[in-house]
Design an enzyme around this catalytic site. Structure first.
Site, PDB file in Angstrom:
ATOM      1  N   VAL A 189       0.822  -1.227   0.000  1.00  0.00           N
ATOM      2  CA  VAL A 189       0.000   0.000   0.000  1.00  0.00           C
ATOM      3  C   VAL A 189       0.851   1.270   0.000  1.00  0.00           C
ATOM      4  CG1 VAL A 189      -1.979  -1.068   1.162  1.00  0.00           C
ATOM      5  CG2 VAL A 189      -0.269   0.153   2.542  1.00  0.00           C
ATOM      6  N   LYS A 190       2.152   1.138   0.212  1.00  0.00           N
ATOM      7  CA  LYS A 190       3.010   2.324   0.335  1.00  0.00           C
ATOM      8  C   LYS A 190       3.458   2.829  -1.050  1.00  0.00           C
ATOM      9  CE  LYS A 190       2.253   1.878   4.631  1.00  0.00           C
ATOM     10  NZ  LYS A 190       3.020   1.253   5.676  1.00  0.00           N
TER      11      LYS A 190
END
Ligand SMILES: *Cc1c(COP(=O)(O)O)cnc(C)c1O
Length: 391
Positions: A189-190
């Site tokens: 998700v980063k």
């Protein structure tokens, strides 16, 4: 909530990785080589990331959580020590202090940005305080000038949990150079991903060396030296862990890093469009970025003005999910989790600003691969769901 057709048939997630053929080829090359862990790709990634953020040293580790742990270790946190931690974060931020036997002392946040409030930090300093652990919430760097002067006056290490802010700047200075140690996560998700992965960066050679030791069982001599020196001898000088990151993961991350500038630009473009759209909606207030900040927009967070709505945040959340929009809530303030209440006696009232904000926040989808149509779907759904509940 609404009898009409949902805006989207399948859920648009709040975040998503973007892997292309170049990435796959980079990983495959390493898999075909002699090294699949702790080989040349690790140093390559460390050097590339250090250069990107402008830091002298970078130490790759297995996760962002391991990076947090290595940072608290390097800062010398141990039993009896306190670390002042922003309460508005993922739980790993505070857990890293507990891993070292320390006590997290939760600081409140600023109401406009949800970044750690330097006044609250100052209020919580005691003669046992060892470090300050700030979090660049949503992708906006904290007020490190003020935090720096507090830390210098009290002889504290300043650590930046920069898992949200890779590529962000404050007053033209990049994240990665603003604290004694800064750390990143490469969870999918980063901003960029290694599958799982983390990195600590620092300008201090001593910190870097301690973190290298820590990620490899506390062993002084690494296997390259051992091989070159034709010796079996090594010494375990302190308790360490196996927090190493593999070569094929580093190859993926290095390949991803090349795309980061374009991805940051796309995140900022999406944020700009959201900002425009939500100007019109009185019940929605996006967080207010400081003008001196170049935001990395890991998250796009809005606050609902609950006075202007006839339902609570929970109904708006469910309504948007029903429309196929993968909204989320970042975060339950750490001091409200049962573990922290039980172990450290924390609870409601400790950080009133964060607790009040927590009732009103929603994270909207933002990731570089979102199309303009995806962005418009989020806006349409928000106007529909929130618009339906205006008082
Ligand atoms: C993602 C994240 C972490 C943990 O990183 P992992 O790589 O999942 O271990 C820690 N702190 C913050 C603020 C994060 O967003």
């Amino acid at each position: 909530m609404s009898a009409s057709e949902p805006v989207r048939e399948c859920l648009l997630p709040y975040a998503r990785q973007w892997i292309d053929e170049e990435d796959i080829e980079a990983v495959a090359r390493v898999l075909r080589s002699d090294w699949i862990t702790t080989g040349p790709a690790v140093e390559e990634f460390e050097e590339a990331l250090a250069a990107f953020v402008g830091a002298r040293h970078a130490v790759a580790v297995s996760t962002g959580t391991a990076a947090l742990h290595a940072a608290t270790y390097a800062a010398g946190v141990g039993p009896g020590d306190e670390v002042i931690v922003s309460c508005m974060s993922f739980v790993a931020t505070a857990n890293a202090v507990v891993f070292q036997g320390g006590t997290p002392v939760f600081a409140d946040v600023d109401a406009g940005t949800l970044l750690i409030d330097p006044e609250s930090v100052e209020d919580r300093i005691s003669n046992r305080t060892k470090a300050v652990l700030a979090v660049d919430y949503a992708g906006q760097p904290c007020d490190y000038d003020t935090l720096r002067s507090i830390c210098d006056r009290n002889d504290l290490t300043l650590i930046a949990d920069a898992c949200h802010s890779l590529g962000a700047e404050r007053d033209g200075r990049p994240v990665g150079t603003l604290a004694d140690i800064s750390l990143f996560s490469f969870h999918p998700v980063k901003h960029i991903t290694a599958g799982e992965g983390g990195m600590c960066v620092t300008d201090d050679a001593g910190h870097a060396e301690r973190m290298r030791l820590f990620r490899n069982h506390g062993i002084t001599v690494d296997h390259h030296e051992r091989r070159a020196g034709r010796t079996w001898r090594y010494d375990v000088v302190d308790l360490g862990y196996n927090y190493r990151l593999t070569d094929f993961q580093c190859a993926l991350a290095t390949s991803q890093l090349r795309k980061l500038p374009g991805w940051l630009a796309r995140r900022r473009e999406i944020a700009l469009r959201y900002g425009e759209a939500f100007c019109e909606l009185e019940a929605v207030e996006p967080l207010r970025p400081d003008p001196s900040v170049e935001h990395a927009y890991h998250l796009y967070v809005i606050e609902l003005d609950l006075e202007r709505l006839d339902v609570g945040r929970g109904d708006i959340f469910a309504g948007l999910r029903d429309e196929g929009i993968g909204v989320n809530v970042h975060y339950v303030p750490i001091h409200l989790h049962s573990f922290y209440r039980r172990r450290f006696g924390t609870g409601p009232g400790l950080c009133p600003v964060a607790e009040a904000a927590y009732e009103r926040i929603l994270s909207l989808p933002i990731f570089p691969r979102m199309t303009d149509d995806d962005v418009e779907d989020v806006i349409t759904a928000a106007l529909k769901v929130i618009g339906d509940h205006l008082r």
